[in-house]
Design a protein around this motif. Structure first.
Motif, PDB file in Angstrom:
ATOM      1  N   ASN A   1       3.852  14.213   4.945  1.00 24.38           N
ATOM      2  CA  ASN A   1       3.407  12.847   5.189  1.00 24.38           C
ATOM      3  C   ASN A   1       4.313  12.206   6.243  1.00 24.38           C
ATOM      4  O   ASN A   1       5.457  11.848   5.962  1.00 24.38           O
ATOM      5  CB  ASN A   1       3.428  12.033   3.892  1.00 24.38           C
ATOM      6  N   LEU A   2       3.802  12.067   7.456  1.00 25.56           N
ATOM      7  CA  LEU A   2       4.580  11.501   8.553  1.00 25.56           C
ATOM      8  C   LEU A   2       4.909  10.030   8.327  1.00 25.56           C
ATOM      9  O   LEU A   2       5.856   9.503   8.909  1.00 25.56           O
ATOM     10  CB  LEU A   2       3.829  11.675   9.870  1.00 25.56           C
ATOM     11  N   ALA A   3       4.148   9.359   7.476  1.00 27.86           N
ATOM     12  CA  ALA A   3       4.380   7.933   7.214  1.00 27.86           C
ATOM     13  C   ALA A   3       5.685   7.682   6.463  1.00 27.86           C
ATOM     14  O   ALA A   3       6.152   6.552   6.410  1.00 27.86           O
ATOM     15  CB  ALA A   3       3.213   7.337   6.451  1.00 27.86           C
ATOM     16  N   THR A   4       6.288   8.737   5.919  1.00 25.49           N
ATOM     17  CA  THR A   4       7.579   8.543   5.258  1.00 25.49           C
ATOM     18  C   THR A   4       8.679   8.243   6.269  1.00 25.49           C
ATOM     19  O   THR A   4       9.703   7.687   5.904  1.00 25.49           O
ATOM     20  CB  THR A   4       7.974   9.769   4.408  1.00 25.49           C
ATOM     21  N   ASP A   5       8.475   8.629   7.524  1.00 27.77           N
ATOM     22  CA  ASP A   5       9.424   8.283   8.594  1.00 27.77           C
ATOM     23  C   ASP A   5       8.831   7.107   9.368  1.00 27.77           C
ATOM     24  O   ASP A   5       8.315   7.252  10.477  1.00 27.77           O
ATOM     25  CB  ASP A   5       9.671   9.477   9.507  1.00 27.77           C
ATOM     26  N   ARG A   6       8.907   5.971   8.748  1.00 31.41           N
ATOM     27  CA  ARG A   6       8.282   4.752   9.268  1.00 31.41           C
ATOM     28  C   ARG A   6       8.767   4.383  10.667  1.00 31.41           C
ATOM     29  O   ARG A   6       7.975   4.026  11.528  1.00 31.41           O
ATOM     30  CB  ARG A   6       8.570   3.626   8.286  1.00 31.41           C
TER      31      ARG A   6
ATOM     32  N   HIS B   1       7.382   6.803  13.488  1.00 34.53           N
ATOM     33  CA  HIS B   1       5.932   6.786  13.693  1.00 34.53           C
ATOM     34  C   HIS B   1       5.332   5.378  13.634  1.00 34.53           C
ATOM     35  O   HIS B   1       4.122   5.226  13.462  1.00 34.53           O
ATOM     36  CB  HIS B   1       5.257   7.688  12.668  1.00 34.53           C
ATOM     37  N   ALA B   2       6.155   4.357  13.786  1.00 34.88           N
ATOM     38  CA  ALA B   2       5.697   2.969  13.627  1.00 34.88           C
ATOM     39  C   ALA B   2       4.522   2.615  14.534  1.00 34.88           C
ATOM     40  O   ALA B   2       3.554   1.990  14.081  1.00 34.88           O
ATOM     41  CB  ALA B   2       6.847   2.003  13.858  1.00 34.88           C
ATOM     42  N   ASP B   3       4.585   2.999  15.800  1.00 34.12           N
ATOM     43  CA  ASP B   3       3.494   2.662  16.720  1.00 34.12           C
ATOM     44  C   ASP B   3       2.181   3.317  16.297  1.00 34.12           C
ATOM     45  O   ASP B   3       1.125   2.674  16.288  1.00 34.12           O
ATOM     46  CB  ASP B   3       3.843   3.062  18.154  1.00 34.12           C
ATOM     47  N   LEU B   4       2.237   4.593  15.951  1.00 32.35           N
ATOM     48  CA  LEU B   4       1.025   5.301  15.538  1.00 32.35           C
ATOM     49  C   LEU B   4       0.490   4.743  14.221  1.00 32.35           C
ATOM     50  O   LEU B   4      -0.717   4.545  14.065  1.00 32.35           O
ATOM     51  CB  LEU B   4       1.301   6.800  15.410  1.00 32.35           C
ATOM     52  N   ILE B   5       1.372   4.445  13.286  1.00 32.45           N
ATOM     53  CA  ILE B   5       0.944   3.883  11.999  1.00 32.45           C
ATOM     54  C   ILE B   5       0.268   2.530  12.207  1.00 32.45           C
ATOM     55  O   ILE B   5      -0.789   2.262  11.644  1.00 32.45           O
ATOM     56  CB  ILE B   5       2.137   3.777  11.033  1.00 32.45           C
TER      57      ILE B   5
ATOM     58  N   ASN C   1       0.819  -1.209   0.000  1.00 28.86           N
ATOM     59  CA  ASN C   1       0.000   0.000   0.000  1.00 28.86           C
ATOM     60  C   ASN C   1       0.851   1.255   0.000  1.00 28.86           C
ATOM     61  O   ASN C   1       2.010   1.238   0.364  1.00 28.86           O
ATOM     62  CB  ASN C   1      -0.872   0.044   1.266  1.00 28.86           C
ATOM     63  N   GLU C   2       0.221   2.355  -0.379  1.00 30.98           N
ATOM     64  CA  GLU C   2       0.778   3.680  -0.137  1.00 30.98           C
ATOM     65  C   GLU C   2       0.195   4.119   1.193  1.00 30.98           C
ATOM     66  O   GLU C   2      -1.021   4.078   1.384  1.00 30.98           O
ATOM     67  CB  GLU C   2       0.316   4.664  -1.207  1.00 30.98           C
ATOM     68  N   VAL C   3       1.027   4.554   2.112  1.00 29.16           N
ATOM     69  CA  VAL C   3       0.564   4.924   3.451  1.00 29.16           C
ATOM     70  C   VAL C   3       0.748   6.425   3.630  1.00 29.16           C
ATOM     71  O   VAL C   3       1.813   6.970   3.331  1.00 29.16           O
ATOM     72  CB  VAL C   3       1.338   4.154   4.538  1.00 29.16           C
ATOM     73  N   GLU C   4      -0.290   7.081   4.125  1.00 30.16           N
ATOM     74  CA  GLU C   4      -0.227   8.515   4.399  1.00 30.16           C
ATOM     75  C   GLU C   4      -0.705   8.767   5.819  1.00 30.16           C
ATOM     76  O   GLU C   4      -1.722   8.210   6.245  1.00 30.16           O
ATOM     77  CB  GLU C   4      -1.099   9.288   3.417  1.00 30.16           C
ATOM     78  N   LEU C   5       0.014   9.614   6.537  1.00 32.57           N
ATOM     79  CA  LEU C   5      -0.321   9.974   7.910  1.00 32.57           C
ATOM     80  C   LEU C   5      -0.026  11.452   8.088  1.00 32.57           C
ATOM     81  O   LEU C   5       1.094  11.900   7.816  1.00 32.57           O
ATOM     82  CB  LEU C   5       0.506   9.144   8.890  1.00 32.57           C
ATOM     83  N   PHE C   6      -1.022  12.220   8.504  1.00 32.55           N
ATOM     84  CA  PHE C   6      -0.869  13.662   8.657  1.00 32.55           C
ATOM     85  C   PHE C   6      -1.337  14.117  10.023  1.00 32.55           C
ATOM     86  O   PHE C   6      -2.336  13.619  10.544  1.00 32.55           O
ATOM     87  CB  PHE C   6      -1.675  14.403   7.583  1.00 32.55           C
ATOM     88  N   ASP C   7      -0.633  15.090  10.596  1.00 32.88           N
ATOM     89  CA  ASP C   7      -1.034  15.749  11.833  1.00 32.88           C
ATOM     90  C   ASP C   7      -1.879  16.950  11.436  1.00 32.88           C
ATOM     91  O   ASP C   7      -1.353  17.980  11.016  1.00 32.88           O
ATOM     92  CB  ASP C   7       0.201  16.183  12.620  1.00 32.88           C
TER      93      ASP C   7
END
Length: 99
Positions: A49-54, A57-61, A33-39
């Motif tokens: 995209n915070l998900a680029t720093d896996r 942010h692993a726990d939150l992802i 998948n493509e993963v996106e996570l934003f504050d």
């Protein structure tokens, strides 16, 4: 196709570029998948995209992925495409990924 939800000032999206999938861990999540996570509190325009720093942010992802999978299961059950409407001359499959 993608799954998305927002909670507590965080937006989480997973884009399924080729096949629907149910990741069992973060490695499977990123592999398929493509993963996106934003504050959304500090980045309302979703530019970082915070998900680029896996690693950071692993726990939150992982938490957000599990929440999204729970929502999908509660709303449609098994995510196998049966929720897509039947429309004449439309096939809801992807034959290539535009990545």
């Amino acid at each position: 196709m993608y799954g998305q939800f927002s909670t507590d000032g965080t937006s989480f999206r997973v884009i399924f570029p080729v096949d629907r999938n149910t990741p069992r861990n973060i490695d499977e999540l990123y592999r398929a998948n493509e993963v996106e996570l934003f504050d959304l509190d500090s980045d309302k325009l979703e530019t970082k995209n915070l998900a680029t720093d896996r690693e950071k942010h692993a726990d939150l992802i992982s938490t957000m992925s599990n929440k999204l999978e729970s929502l999908i299961k509660a709303e449609i059950g098994k995510d196998d495409g049966r929720e897509m409407p039947e429309v004449a001359n439309i096939t809801w499959t992807i034959d290539r990924a535009d990545l």
